[in-house]
Design a protein around this motif. Sequence first.
Motif, PDB file in Angstrom:
ATOM      1  N   THR A  85       0.855  -1.175   0.000  1.00  0.00           N
ATOM      2  CA  THR A  85       0.000   0.000   0.000  1.00  0.00           C
ATOM      3  C   THR A  85       0.899   1.235   0.000  1.00  0.00           C
ATOM      4  O   THR A  85       1.931   1.259   0.675  1.00  0.00           O
ATOM      5  CB  THR A  85      -0.922   0.018   1.234  1.00  0.00           C
ATOM      6  OG1 THR A  85      -1.689  -1.195   1.255  1.00  0.00           O
ATOM      7  CG2 THR A  85      -1.876   1.197   1.202  1.00  0.00           C
ATOM      8  N   TYR A  86       0.493   2.254  -0.750  1.00  0.00           N
ATOM      9  CA  TYR A  86       1.334   3.434  -0.936  1.00  0.00           C
ATOM     10  C   TYR A  86       0.540   4.706  -0.635  1.00  0.00           C
ATOM     11  O   TYR A  86      -0.677   4.752  -0.809  1.00  0.00           O
ATOM     12  CB  TYR A  86       1.859   3.493  -2.372  1.00  0.00           C
ATOM     13  CG  TYR A  86       2.749   2.337  -2.727  1.00  0.00           C
ATOM     14  CD1 TYR A  86       4.124   2.413  -2.553  1.00  0.00           C
ATOM     15  CD2 TYR A  86       2.205   1.147  -3.218  1.00  0.00           C
ATOM     16  CE1 TYR A  86       4.947   1.332  -2.875  1.00  0.00           C
ATOM     17  CE2 TYR A  86       3.021   0.065  -3.540  1.00  0.00           C
ATOM     18  CZ  TYR A  86       4.389   0.160  -3.362  1.00  0.00           C
ATOM     19  OH  TYR A  86       5.192  -0.903  -3.666  1.00  0.00           O
ATOM     20  N   ARG A  87       1.281   5.723  -0.221  1.00  0.00           N
ATOM     21  CA  ARG A  87       0.699   7.034   0.032  1.00  0.00           C
ATOM     22  C   ARG A  87       1.384   8.059  -0.862  1.00  0.00           C
ATOM     23  O   ARG A  87       2.607   8.070  -0.985  1.00  0.00           O
ATOM     24  CB  ARG A  87       0.871   7.410   1.508  1.00  0.00           C
ATOM     25  CG  ARG A  87       0.199   8.719   1.894  1.00  0.00           C
ATOM     26  CD  ARG A  87       0.193   8.890   3.403  1.00  0.00           C
ATOM     27  NE  ARG A  87      -0.461  10.146   3.787  1.00  0.00           N
ATOM     28  CZ  ARG A  87      -0.755  10.478   5.047  1.00  0.00           C
ATOM     29  NH1 ARG A  87      -0.438   9.638   6.037  1.00  0.00           N
ATOM     30  NH2 ARG A  87      -1.346  11.628   5.313  1.00  0.00           N
ATOM     31  N   SER A  88       0.576   8.899  -1.504  1.00  0.00           N
ATOM     32  CA  SER A  88       1.139   9.886  -2.404  1.00  0.00           C
ATOM     33  C   SER A  88       0.217  11.101  -2.443  1.00  0.00           C
ATOM     34  O   SER A  88      -0.670  11.247  -1.601  1.00  0.00           O
ATOM     35  CB  SER A  88       1.315   9.288  -3.809  1.00  0.00           C
ATOM     36  OG  SER A  88       2.079  10.154  -4.633  1.00  0.00           O
ATOM     37  N   THR A  89       0.430  11.965  -3.420  1.00  0.00           N
ATOM     38  CA  THR A  89      -0.387  13.165  -3.567  1.00  0.00           C
ATOM     39  C   THR A  89      -0.777  13.345  -5.028  1.00  0.00           C
ATOM     40  O   THR A  89      -0.122  12.823  -5.940  1.00  0.00           O
ATOM     41  CB  THR A  89       0.380  14.421  -3.104  1.00  0.00           C
ATOM     42  OG1 THR A  89       1.609  14.516  -3.824  1.00  0.00           O
ATOM     43  CG2 THR A  89       0.661  14.367  -1.608  1.00  0.00           C
ATOM     44  N   LEU A  90      -1.852  14.088  -5.226  1.00  0.00           N
ATOM     45  CA  LEU A  90      -2.324  14.426  -6.560  1.00  0.00           C
ATOM     46  C   LEU A  90      -2.457  15.936  -6.615  1.00  0.00           C
ATOM     47  O   LEU A  90      -3.264  16.521  -5.888  1.00  0.00           O
ATOM     48  CB  LEU A  90      -3.661  13.755  -6.846  1.00  0.00           C
ATOM     49  CG  LEU A  90      -4.269  13.993  -8.231  1.00  0.00           C
ATOM     50  CD1 LEU A  90      -3.360  13.417  -9.318  1.00  0.00           C
ATOM     51  CD2 LEU A  90      -5.653  13.364  -8.321  1.00  0.00           C
ATOM     52  N   PRO A  91      -1.645  16.590  -7.455  1.00  0.00           N
ATOM     53  CA  PRO A  91      -1.700  18.057  -7.495  1.00  0.00           C
ATOM     54  C   PRO A  91      -3.039  18.557  -8.029  1.00  0.00           C
ATOM     55  O   PRO A  91      -3.800  17.813  -8.660  1.00  0.00           O
ATOM     56  CB  PRO A  91      -0.546  18.419  -8.423  1.00  0.00           C
ATOM     57  CG  PRO A  91      -0.346  17.209  -9.277  1.00  0.00           C
ATOM     58  CD  PRO A  91      -0.673  16.038  -8.398  1.00  0.00           C
ATOM     59  N   ALA A  92      -3.320  19.823  -7.768  1.00  0.00           N
ATOM     60  CA  ALA A  92      -4.570  20.417  -8.230  1.00  0.00           C
ATOM     61  C   ALA A  92      -4.670  20.417  -9.741  1.00  0.00           C
ATOM     62  O   ALA A  92      -5.759  20.284 -10.313  1.00  0.00           O
ATOM     63  CB  ALA A  92      -4.690  21.843  -7.689  1.00  0.00           C
ATOM     64  N   VAL A  93      -3.543  20.558 -10.402  1.00  0.00           N
ATOM     65  CA  VAL A  93      -3.505  20.580 -11.863  1.00  0.00           C
ATOM     66  C   VAL A  93      -2.420  19.620 -12.326  1.00  0.00           C
ATOM     67  O   VAL A  93      -1.334  19.565 -11.755  1.00  0.00           O
ATOM     68  CB  VAL A  93      -3.207  21.999 -12.386  1.00  0.00           C
ATOM     69  CG1 VAL A  93      -3.144  21.987 -13.915  1.00  0.00           C
ATOM     70  CG2 VAL A  93      -4.257  22.991 -11.907  1.00  0.00           C
ATOM     71  N   LEU A 134      -2.772   4.208  -2.586  1.00  0.00           N
ATOM     72  CA  LEU A 134      -2.824   3.253  -3.692  1.00  0.00           C
ATOM     73  C   LEU A 134      -2.518   1.855  -3.184  1.00  0.00           C
ATOM     74  O   LEU A 134      -1.627   1.668  -2.346  1.00  0.00           O
ATOM     75  CB  LEU A 134      -1.820   3.628  -4.788  1.00  0.00           C
ATOM     76  CG  LEU A 134      -1.967   5.028  -5.404  1.00  0.00           C
ATOM     77  CD1 LEU A 134      -0.923   5.973  -4.811  1.00  0.00           C
ATOM     78  CD2 LEU A 134      -1.817   4.976  -6.915  1.00  0.00           C
ATOM     79  N   ALA A 135      -3.256   0.867  -3.687  1.00  0.00           N
ATOM     80  CA  ALA A 135      -3.032  -0.527  -3.308  1.00  0.00           C
ATOM     81  C   ALA A 135      -3.084  -1.389  -4.569  1.00  0.00           C
ATOM     82  O   ALA A 135      -3.954  -1.200  -5.425  1.00  0.00           O
ATOM     83  CB  ALA A 135      -4.083  -0.990  -2.301  1.00  0.00           C
ATOM     84  N   VAL A 136      -2.157  -2.330  -4.674  1.00  0.00           N
ATOM     85  CA  VAL A 136      -2.049  -3.186  -5.851  1.00  0.00           C
ATOM     86  C   VAL A 136      -2.265  -4.639  -5.437  1.00  0.00           C
ATOM     87  O   VAL A 136      -1.669  -5.119  -4.465  1.00  0.00           O
ATOM     88  CB  VAL A 136      -0.672  -3.035  -6.532  1.00  0.00           C
ATOM     89  CG1 VAL A 136      -0.608  -3.879  -7.807  1.00  0.00           C
ATOM     90  CG2 VAL A 136      -0.398  -1.572  -6.854  1.00  0.00           C
ATOM     91  N   VAL A 137      -3.113  -5.342  -6.184  1.00  0.00           N
ATOM     92  CA  VAL A 137      -3.453  -6.741  -5.904  1.00  0.00           C
ATOM     93  C   VAL A 137      -3.327  -7.539  -7.199  1.00  0.00           C
ATOM     94  O   VAL A 137      -3.716  -7.059  -8.269  1.00  0.00           O
ATOM     95  CB  VAL A 137      -4.892  -6.864  -5.363  1.00  0.00           C
ATOM     96  CG1 VAL A 137      -5.332  -8.323  -5.290  1.00  0.00           C
ATOM     97  CG2 VAL A 137      -5.010  -6.201  -3.997  1.00  0.00           C
ATOM     98  N   THR A 138      -2.783  -8.748  -7.124  1.00  0.00           N
ATOM     99  CA  THR A 138      -2.743  -9.626  -8.295  1.00  0.00           C
ATOM    100  C   THR A 138      -3.615 -10.849  -8.060  1.00  0.00           C
ATOM    101  O   THR A 138      -3.724 -11.359  -6.945  1.00  0.00           O
ATOM    102  CB  THR A 138      -1.317 -10.083  -8.633  1.00  0.00           C
ATOM    103  OG1 THR A 138      -0.778 -10.842  -7.543  1.00  0.00           O
ATOM    104  CG2 THR A 138      -0.423  -8.896  -8.923  1.00  0.00           C
ATOM    105  N   GLU A 139      -4.228 -11.315  -9.143  1.00  0.00           N
ATOM    106  CA  GLU A 139      -5.092 -12.493  -9.114  1.00  0.00           C
ATOM    107  C   GLU A 139      -4.573 -13.494 -10.139  1.00  0.00           C
ATOM    108  O   GLU A 139      -4.490 -13.165 -11.326  1.00  0.00           O
ATOM    109  CB  GLU A 139      -6.532 -12.102  -9.450  1.00  0.00           C
ATOM    110  CG  GLU A 139      -7.506 -13.278  -9.468  1.00  0.00           C
ATOM    111  CD  GLU A 139      -8.880 -12.885 -10.000  1.00  0.00           C
ATOM    112  OE1 GLU A 139      -9.859 -13.540  -9.634  1.00  0.00           O
ATOM    113  OE2 GLU A 139      -8.954 -11.923 -10.805  1.00  0.00           O
TER     114      GLU A 139
END
Length: 440
Positions: free
Chosen positions: A58-66, A171-176
Amino acid sequence: MALWTAAALLAAHPAHSGTYERDEVRDGSGDYAFAEDARTVDPADSTTGAERLRPGATYRSTLPAVGTSYFRMELDATSTTYVSTTAVPPGDSDVVTGDGIRVSVEDTAGRSCSSDTETIGAARSPHPIVAWGEREVAPTGSRCEGAGTYYVVVERVSTSSSAPDGWELELAVVTEPALTEPGASDAPKGWNSAPPQAVTGDAVRRAGGAGFSSATALGEGVWEDAIAPGQTLFYEVPVAWGTQLSATAELSGSGEPSRYTSGALDLTLHNPVRAPVEDASAGYSGRQTSATLQPLPPVEYANRHAVAERVSGMRFAGSYYLVAHLSAQVAERLGDGPFGLTLRVGIDGAARSAPEYAGEPVPGDVFTAVGSVGGWGDGSGASTADGADGAAGGAAGGDTAMTALAVGGIGTGSALLAWLAWWTARGRRDGADRRGTTPA
Protein backbone atom coordinates in the motif's frame (compact mmCIF):
# COMPACT_ATOMS: atom_id res chain seq x y z
CA MET A 1 -4.88 -24.48 5.26
CA ALA A 2 -5.25 -25.52 8.89
CA LEU A 3 -7.63 -23.98 11.41
CA TRP A 4 -4.86 -22.06 13.10
CA THR A 5 -4.30 -20.22 9.82
CA ALA A 6 -7.72 -18.63 10.15
CA ALA A 7 -6.77 -17.28 13.55
CA ALA A 8 -3.56 -15.93 12.09
CA LEU A 9 -5.51 -14.20 9.35
CA LEU A 10 -7.73 -12.54 11.94
CA ALA A 11 -4.65 -11.20 13.65
CA ALA A 12 -3.94 -9.35 10.42
CA HIS A 13 -7.47 -7.89 10.52
CA PRO A 14 -7.83 -6.77 14.15
CA ALA A 15 -11.31 -5.96 15.43
CA HIS A 16 -12.20 -2.60 16.89
CA SER A 17 -13.75 -2.68 20.31
CA GLY A 18 -16.69 -0.79 18.84
CA THR A 19 -17.69 0.96 22.07
CA TYR A 20 -18.71 4.59 22.38
CA GLU A 21 -21.03 6.76 24.38
CA ARG A 22 -24.01 8.41 22.71
CA ASP A 23 -22.98 11.85 23.99
CA GLU A 24 -19.46 11.43 22.64
CA VAL A 25 -18.84 13.96 19.87
CA ARG A 26 -16.53 12.29 17.39
CA ASP A 27 -14.44 14.17 14.87
CA GLY A 28 -16.45 14.91 11.75
CA SER A 29 -13.62 16.57 9.87
CA GLY A 30 -13.45 13.76 7.32
CA ASP A 31 -9.89 12.75 8.26
CA TYR A 32 -8.89 9.52 6.51
CA ALA A 33 -6.79 6.89 8.30
CA PHE A 34 -4.07 5.87 5.87
CA ALA A 35 -2.56 2.40 6.27
CA GLU A 36 0.14 2.52 8.93
CA ASP A 37 2.53 0.55 6.72
CA ALA A 38 1.88 2.65 3.60
CA ARG A 39 5.07 3.55 1.78
CA THR A 40 5.40 7.12 0.54
CA VAL A 41 5.97 7.56 -3.20
CA ASP A 42 6.32 10.79 -5.13
CA PRO A 43 4.07 11.29 -8.14
CA ALA A 44 5.84 11.81 -11.46
CA ASP A 45 4.52 14.25 -14.05
CA SER A 46 5.41 11.85 -16.88
CA THR A 47 6.25 8.18 -17.35
CA THR A 48 9.94 9.07 -17.03
CA GLY A 49 10.88 8.73 -13.39
CA ALA A 50 7.59 7.10 -12.35
CA GLU A 51 8.07 5.25 -9.05
CA ARG A 52 7.28 1.54 -8.88
CA LEU A 53 4.20 0.10 -7.18
CA ARG A 54 4.53 -3.53 -6.08
CA PRO A 55 1.65 -6.02 -5.63
CA GLY A 56 0.66 -6.59 -2.03
CA ALA A 57 1.88 -3.18 -0.86
CA THR A 58 0.00 0.00 0.00
CA TYR A 59 1.33 3.43 -0.94
CA ARG A 60 0.70 7.03 0.03
CA SER A 61 1.14 9.89 -2.40
CA THR A 62 -0.39 13.17 -3.57
CA LEU A 63 -2.32 14.43 -6.56
CA PRO A 64 -1.70 18.06 -7.50
CA ALA A 65 -4.57 20.42 -8.23
CA VAL A 66 -3.51 20.58 -11.86
CA GLY A 67 -1.72 17.94 -13.90
CA THR A 68 -1.39 14.17 -14.08
CA SER A 69 0.47 11.77 -11.80
CA TYR A 70 2.24 8.64 -13.06
CA PHE A 71 3.27 5.47 -11.26
CA ARG A 72 4.87 2.31 -12.64
CA MET A 73 4.16 -1.44 -12.31
CA GLU A 74 6.26 -4.38 -13.50
CA LEU A 75 3.81 -7.20 -14.29
CA ASP A 76 4.07 -10.86 -15.30
CA ALA A 77 2.18 -12.41 -18.21
CA THR A 78 -0.18 -14.62 -16.22
CA SER A 79 -1.82 -12.58 -13.43
CA THR A 80 -4.64 -10.06 -13.59
CA THR A 81 -3.61 -6.95 -11.66
CA TYR A 82 -5.88 -4.46 -9.90
CA VAL A 83 -4.83 -1.06 -8.59
CA SER A 84 -7.12 1.05 -6.43
CA THR A 85 -6.60 4.75 -5.84
CA THR A 86 -8.30 6.36 -2.87
CA ALA A 87 -8.34 10.15 -3.24
CA VAL A 88 -8.78 12.18 -0.06
CA PRO A 89 -9.84 15.83 -0.45
CA PRO A 90 -9.04 18.10 2.52
CA GLY A 91 -11.95 18.29 4.93
CA ASP A 92 -12.33 22.03 4.40
CA SER A 93 -12.07 21.99 0.60
CA ASP A 94 -14.82 23.41 -1.59
CA VAL A 95 -16.02 20.58 -3.84
CA VAL A 96 -18.96 20.07 -6.18
CA THR A 97 -20.70 17.01 -7.55
CA GLY A 98 -18.45 16.65 -10.62
CA ASP A 99 -15.09 16.93 -8.86
CA GLY A 100 -13.19 13.65 -8.83
CA ILE A 101 -10.38 11.52 -10.26
CA ARG A 102 -9.74 9.33 -13.28
CA VAL A 103 -7.47 6.28 -13.02
CA SER A 104 -6.09 4.52 -16.09
CA VAL A 105 -3.68 1.66 -16.67
CA GLU A 106 -1.58 1.99 -19.84
CA ASP A 107 1.14 -0.03 -21.53
CA THR A 108 4.43 1.44 -22.73
CA ALA A 109 2.87 2.35 -26.08
CA GLY A 110 0.26 4.46 -24.33
CA ARG A 111 -2.59 2.05 -25.07
CA SER A 112 -5.28 2.04 -22.39
CA CYS A 113 -5.86 -1.22 -20.54
CA SER A 114 -8.68 0.23 -18.42
CA SER A 115 -10.07 3.52 -17.21
CA ASP A 116 -12.36 4.48 -14.34
CA THR A 117 -13.69 7.82 -13.10
CA GLU A 118 -15.17 8.54 -9.66
CA THR A 119 -16.62 11.85 -8.48
CA ILE A 120 -17.76 13.41 -5.21
CA GLY A 121 -21.37 12.84 -6.19
CA ALA A 122 -24.61 14.07 -4.70
CA ALA A 123 -23.18 14.57 -1.21
CA ARG A 124 -21.23 17.63 -2.46
CA SER A 125 -19.07 17.11 0.59
CA PRO A 126 -15.33 16.29 0.84
CA HIS A 127 -14.88 12.55 1.43
CA PRO A 128 -12.61 9.72 0.25
CA ILE A 129 -13.46 8.44 -3.24
CA VAL A 130 -11.99 5.43 -5.04
CA ALA A 131 -11.26 4.85 -8.72
CA TRP A 132 -9.51 1.71 -9.91
CA GLY A 133 -7.59 0.24 -12.80
CA GLU A 134 -7.07 -3.28 -14.14
CA ARG A 135 -4.61 -5.14 -16.33
CA GLU A 136 -6.61 -8.25 -17.22
CA VAL A 137 -5.17 -11.52 -18.45
CA ALA A 138 -7.94 -13.53 -20.10
CA PRO A 139 -7.91 -16.86 -22.02
CA THR A 140 -9.51 -15.09 -25.01
CA GLY A 141 -6.93 -12.31 -24.93
CA SER A 142 -7.08 -8.72 -23.75
CA ARG A 143 -5.92 -5.28 -24.81
CA CYS A 144 -2.86 -5.49 -22.57
CA GLU A 145 -1.00 -8.77 -22.61
CA GLY A 146 2.49 -9.89 -21.84
CA ALA A 147 4.99 -9.25 -19.11
CA GLY A 148 6.54 -5.84 -18.83
CA THR A 149 6.08 -2.27 -17.68
CA TYR A 150 2.66 -0.70 -17.22
CA TYR A 151 1.76 2.74 -15.94
CA VAL A 152 -0.91 3.88 -13.50
CA VAL A 153 -2.15 7.30 -14.59
CA VAL A 154 -4.07 9.40 -12.06
CA GLU A 155 -5.62 12.73 -13.02
CA ARG A 156 -8.17 15.15 -11.70
CA VAL A 157 -11.57 15.75 -13.21
CA SER A 158 -13.39 18.86 -12.12
CA THR A 159 -16.40 20.99 -12.92
CA SER A 160 -15.42 23.64 -10.36
CA SER A 161 -14.86 27.15 -11.64
CA SER A 162 -11.99 27.66 -9.21
CA ALA A 163 -8.77 25.68 -8.99
CA PRO A 164 -9.25 22.76 -6.56
CA ASP A 165 -6.89 21.92 -3.72
CA GLY A 166 -4.29 19.18 -3.94
CA TRP A 167 -5.53 15.79 -2.71
CA GLU A 168 -3.77 12.95 -0.92
CA LEU A 169 -3.77 9.44 -2.37
CA GLU A 170 -3.64 5.88 -1.07
CA LEU A 171 -2.82 3.25 -3.69
CA ALA A 172 -3.03 -0.53 -3.31
CA VAL A 173 -2.05 -3.19 -5.85
CA VAL A 174 -3.45 -6.74 -5.90
CA THR A 175 -2.74 -9.63 -8.29
CA GLU A 176 -5.09 -12.49 -9.11
CA PRO A 177 -3.72 -15.70 -10.69
CA ALA A 178 -5.36 -17.37 -13.67
CA LEU A 179 -7.58 -20.41 -13.29
CA THR A 180 -6.13 -23.87 -13.89
CA GLU A 181 -8.83 -24.40 -16.54
CA PRO A 182 -10.81 -21.78 -18.46
CA GLY A 183 -14.05 -20.91 -16.67
CA ALA A 184 -17.44 -19.78 -17.94
CA SER A 185 -17.27 -17.00 -20.51
CA ASP A 186 -20.64 -15.47 -19.60
CA ALA A 187 -21.95 -13.99 -16.36
CA PRO A 188 -24.35 -16.23 -14.42
CA LYS A 189 -28.03 -15.67 -15.12
CA GLY A 190 -31.11 -16.38 -13.05
CA TRP A 191 -29.75 -15.30 -9.64
CA ASN A 192 -32.24 -13.95 -7.11
CA SER A 193 -32.50 -10.23 -7.85
CA ALA A 194 -35.55 -9.61 -5.66
CA PRO A 195 -35.14 -6.94 -2.97
CA PRO A 196 -33.73 -8.72 0.10
CA GLN A 197 -35.79 -9.00 3.27
CA ALA A 198 -34.43 -6.62 5.89
CA VAL A 199 -32.40 -8.17 8.69
CA THR A 200 -34.04 -7.64 12.08
CA GLY A 201 -32.99 -8.12 15.69
CA ASP A 202 -31.35 -6.21 18.51
CA ALA A 203 -28.60 -3.88 17.35
CA VAL A 204 -25.01 -4.37 18.52
CA ARG A 205 -22.82 -1.29 18.92
CA ARG A 206 -19.76 -1.19 16.67
CA ALA A 207 -17.77 1.97 15.92
CA GLY A 208 -16.69 2.26 12.28
CA GLY A 209 -13.10 2.76 11.19
CA ALA A 210 -11.66 5.78 9.38
CA GLY A 211 -10.09 3.98 6.42
CA PHE A 212 -9.88 0.69 4.54
CA SER A 213 -6.99 -0.58 6.65
CA SER A 214 -8.84 0.21 9.89
CA ALA A 215 -12.31 -0.89 8.78
CA THR A 216 -14.37 -2.50 11.55
CA ALA A 217 -15.30 -6.15 10.98
CA LEU A 218 -19.03 -6.92 10.82
CA GLY A 219 -20.93 -10.14 10.21
CA GLU A 220 -24.57 -10.66 9.38
CA GLY A 221 -26.78 -8.74 11.80
CA VAL A 222 -27.89 -5.31 12.95
CA TRP A 223 -25.16 -2.87 13.94
CA GLU A 224 -25.40 0.54 15.60
CA ASP A 225 -23.01 3.47 15.33
CA ALA A 226 -23.04 7.28 15.25
CA ILE A 227 -21.91 9.54 12.44
CA ALA A 228 -21.15 13.26 12.34
CA PRO A 229 -21.61 15.56 9.34
CA GLY A 230 -18.56 15.33 7.08
CA GLN A 231 -17.53 11.97 8.55
CA THR A 232 -16.86 8.77 6.60
CA LEU A 233 -16.99 5.37 8.34
CA PHE A 234 -15.56 2.09 7.05
CA TYR A 235 -16.80 -1.44 7.80
CA GLU A 236 -15.44 -4.79 6.60
CA VAL A 237 -17.79 -7.70 5.81
CA PRO A 238 -16.47 -11.18 4.93
CA VAL A 239 -18.34 -12.57 1.91
CA ALA A 240 -17.70 -16.16 0.82
CA TRP A 241 -17.86 -17.71 -2.63
CA GLY A 242 -21.50 -18.44 -3.51
CA THR A 243 -23.05 -16.15 -0.89
CA GLN A 244 -25.12 -13.01 -1.45
CA LEU A 245 -24.58 -9.76 0.45
CA SER A 246 -27.25 -7.15 1.23
CA ALA A 247 -26.98 -3.95 3.22
CA THR A 248 -29.05 -0.99 4.39
CA ALA A 249 -27.90 2.13 6.25
CA GLU A 250 -30.44 3.99 8.38
CA LEU A 251 -30.03 7.49 9.76
CA SER A 252 -32.09 8.22 12.89
CA GLY A 253 -34.36 11.20 13.33
CA SER A 254 -32.75 14.26 14.89
CA GLY A 255 -35.91 15.48 16.64
CA GLU A 256 -35.49 18.82 14.86
CA PRO A 257 -36.86 18.63 11.30
CA SER A 258 -35.27 21.22 9.05
CA ARG A 259 -34.56 21.96 5.40
CA TYR A 260 -33.93 18.95 3.19
CA THR A 261 -30.33 18.02 2.31
CA SER A 262 -30.18 15.99 -0.91
CA GLY A 263 -27.69 13.11 -1.03
CA ALA A 264 -27.00 13.53 2.68
CA LEU A 265 -26.38 9.86 3.51
CA ASP A 266 -24.23 7.83 1.13
CA LEU A 267 -23.55 4.09 1.40
CA THR A 268 -20.97 2.57 -0.97
CA LEU A 269 -19.90 -1.05 -1.33
CA HIS A 270 -16.31 -1.84 -2.36
CA ASN A 271 -14.99 -5.31 -3.20
CA PRO A 272 -11.78 -6.91 -1.84
CA VAL A 273 -9.58 -4.92 -4.25
CA ARG A 274 -11.42 -1.75 -3.09
CA ALA A 275 -13.15 -1.24 -6.44
CA PRO A 276 -16.56 0.46 -6.07
CA VAL A 277 -19.39 -2.01 -6.70
CA GLU A 278 -22.63 -0.24 -5.84
CA ASP A 279 -23.85 2.79 -3.93
CA ALA A 280 -27.07 4.19 -2.55
CA SER A 281 -27.93 7.59 -1.13
CA ALA A 282 -30.76 9.28 0.73
CA GLY A 283 -31.71 12.85 1.48
CA TYR A 284 -32.20 14.00 5.07
CA SER A 285 -34.38 16.60 6.74
CA GLY A 286 -34.02 15.41 10.31
CA ARG A 287 -36.58 12.64 9.89
CA GLN A 288 -35.45 9.02 9.86
CA THR A 289 -34.26 7.89 6.43
CA SER A 290 -32.42 4.96 4.86
CA ALA A 291 -30.27 3.97 1.88
CA THR A 292 -30.38 0.38 0.59
CA LEU A 293 -28.00 -1.19 -1.92
CA GLN A 294 -29.67 -2.68 -4.99
CA PRO A 295 -29.79 -6.50 -5.01
CA LEU A 296 -26.32 -7.98 -5.57
CA PRO A 297 -25.55 -11.38 -7.12
CA PRO A 298 -23.91 -14.24 -5.24
CA VAL A 299 -20.11 -14.08 -5.42
CA GLU A 300 -19.00 -15.93 -8.55
CA TYR A 301 -15.80 -15.85 -10.60
CA ALA A 302 -17.82 -15.50 -13.82
CA ASN A 303 -19.54 -12.32 -12.62
CA ARG A 304 -16.60 -10.43 -14.12
CA HIS A 305 -18.11 -10.95 -17.57
CA ALA A 306 -21.17 -8.82 -16.74
CA VAL A 307 -21.53 -5.23 -17.91
CA ALA A 308 -23.18 -3.84 -14.78
CA GLU A 309 -20.65 -2.89 -12.09
CA ARG A 310 -22.84 -4.22 -9.27
CA VAL A 311 -22.60 -7.66 -10.92
CA SER A 312 -19.04 -7.63 -12.30
CA GLY A 313 -17.68 -6.30 -9.00
CA MET A 314 -18.88 -9.40 -7.12
CA ARG A 315 -16.19 -11.51 -8.79
CA PHE A 316 -14.29 -12.91 -5.83
CA ALA A 317 -14.66 -13.78 -2.16
CA GLY A 318 -12.98 -11.77 0.57
CA SER A 319 -13.52 -8.68 2.66
CA TYR A 320 -16.07 -6.34 1.13
CA TYR A 321 -16.22 -2.81 2.49
CA LEU A 322 -19.29 -0.79 3.41
CA VAL A 323 -18.44 2.91 3.47
CA ALA A 324 -20.94 5.38 4.95
CA HIS A 325 -20.62 9.15 4.53
CA LEU A 326 -22.79 11.92 5.97
CA SER A 327 -22.68 15.19 4.05
CA ALA A 328 -21.04 18.12 5.82
CA GLN A 329 -24.01 20.23 4.71
CA VAL A 330 -26.19 18.50 7.31
CA ALA A 331 -24.38 20.49 10.02
CA GLU A 332 -25.57 23.76 8.51
CA ARG A 333 -29.19 22.73 8.99
CA LEU A 334 -29.26 20.27 11.86
CA GLY A 335 -26.12 20.90 13.91
CA ASP A 336 -22.91 18.98 14.44
CA GLY A 337 -24.52 15.75 15.66
CA PRO A 338 -23.49 12.97 15.81
CA PHE A 339 -26.59 11.22 14.46
CA GLY A 340 -27.56 7.61 15.03
CA LEU A 341 -26.54 5.19 12.26
CA THR A 342 -27.84 1.64 11.91
CA LEU A 343 -26.44 -0.92 9.46
CA ARG A 344 -28.46 -4.00 8.52
CA VAL A 345 -26.18 -6.58 6.91
CA GLY A 346 -27.46 -9.80 5.36
CA ILE A 347 -25.54 -12.81 4.03
CA ASP A 348 -27.62 -15.40 2.18
CA GLY A 349 -26.73 -18.69 0.53
CA ALA A 350 -24.32 -21.53 1.23
CA ALA A 351 -20.57 -20.95 1.09
CA ARG A 352 -18.69 -22.90 -1.58
CA SER A 353 -15.08 -23.75 -2.32
CA ALA A 354 -12.98 -21.34 -4.32
CA PRO A 355 -12.42 -21.95 -8.03
CA GLU A 356 -9.22 -23.75 -8.95
CA TYR A 357 -6.52 -21.11 -9.30
CA ALA A 358 -3.15 -21.84 -10.86
CA GLY A 359 -1.27 -19.90 -8.21
CA GLU A 360 -1.59 -17.62 -5.21
CA PRO A 361 -2.84 -14.04 -5.16
CA VAL A 362 -0.80 -11.18 -3.73
CA PRO A 363 -1.44 -10.46 -0.89
CA GLY A 364 -2.11 -14.09 -0.04
CA ASP A 365 -5.36 -13.70 1.93
CA VAL A 366 -7.08 -11.06 -0.21
CA PHE A 367 -9.68 -13.45 -1.65
CA THR A 368 -10.37 -15.24 1.61
CA ALA A 369 -13.37 -14.16 3.69
CA VAL A 370 -11.98 -13.28 7.12
CA GLY A 371 -13.91 -11.54 9.85
CA SER A 372 -16.47 -11.78 12.59
CA VAL A 373 -19.03 -14.50 13.15
CA GLY A 374 -20.34 -12.42 16.02
CA GLY A 375 -23.29 -11.16 13.98
CA TRP A 376 -24.68 -14.67 13.59
CA GLY A 377 -27.02 -16.36 16.03
CA ASP A 378 -29.12 -14.30 18.40
CA GLY A 379 -27.81 -10.89 17.33
CA SER A 380 -25.89 -10.43 20.56
CA GLY A 381 -22.59 -10.53 18.73
CA ALA A 382 -21.25 -13.34 20.93
CA SER A 383 -19.76 -16.39 19.27
CA THR A 384 -20.90 -19.80 20.43
CA ALA A 385 -18.06 -21.77 18.89
CA ASP A 386 -16.10 -23.77 21.44
CA GLY A 387 -12.96 -21.88 22.25
CA ALA A 388 -13.65 -19.22 19.61
CA ASP A 389 -13.83 -16.39 22.10
CA GLY A 390 -10.23 -16.94 23.02
CA ALA A 391 -8.95 -16.31 19.49
CA ALA A 392 -9.44 -12.57 19.54
CA GLY A 393 -11.68 -11.69 22.44
CA GLY A 394 -8.79 -10.23 24.38
CA ALA A 395 -8.19 -7.66 21.65
CA ALA A 396 -11.78 -6.49 22.01
CA GLY A 397 -11.28 -5.64 25.66
CA GLY A 398 -14.27 -7.64 26.88
CA ASP A 399 -16.52 -6.56 24.01
CA THR A 400 -18.04 -8.94 21.48
CA ALA A 401 -15.98 -12.10 21.08
CA MET A 402 -14.43 -12.25 17.65
CA THR A 403 -13.24 -15.31 15.78
CA ALA A 404 -11.86 -16.01 12.33
CA LEU A 405 -13.99 -17.01 9.40
CA ALA A 406 -11.97 -18.15 6.40
CA VAL A 407 -14.34 -19.36 3.71
CA GLY A 408 -13.44 -20.66 0.30
CA GLY A 409 -10.08 -18.95 0.03
CA ILE A 410 -7.47 -19.97 -2.50
CA GLY A 411 -5.77 -23.11 -1.21
CA THR A 412 -8.36 -23.83 1.51
CA GLY A 413 -7.99 -27.31 2.99
CA SER A 414 -10.69 -29.91 3.59
CA ALA A 415 -10.52 -29.69 7.39
CA LEU A 416 -11.24 -25.99 7.33
CA LEU A 417 -14.06 -26.45 4.81
CA ALA A 418 -15.72 -29.03 7.04
CA TRP A 419 -15.51 -26.70 10.03
CA LEU A 420 -16.87 -23.81 7.98
CA ALA A 421 -19.71 -25.90 6.57
CA TRP A 422 -20.94 -26.32 10.15
CA TRP A 423 -20.70 -22.57 10.76
CA THR A 424 -22.42 -21.78 7.45
CA ALA A 425 -25.32 -24.09 8.28
CA ARG A 426 -25.65 -22.49 11.70
CA GLY A 427 -25.46 -19.00 10.19
CA ARG A 428 -28.23 -19.80 7.72
CA ARG A 429 -30.42 -21.31 10.41
CA ASP A 430 -29.90 -18.49 12.87
CA GLY A 431 -30.25 -15.86 10.16
CA ALA A 432 -33.54 -17.43 9.14
CA ASP A 433 -34.70 -17.35 12.76
CA ARG A 434 -33.91 -13.65 12.90
CA ARG A 435 -35.91 -13.03 9.71
CA GLY A 436 -38.76 -15.27 10.83
CA THR A 437 -38.31 -17.62 7.84
CA THR A 438 -37.43 -21.26 7.35
CA PRO A 439 -33.97 -22.02 5.96
CA ALA A 440 -33.77 -23.91 2.68
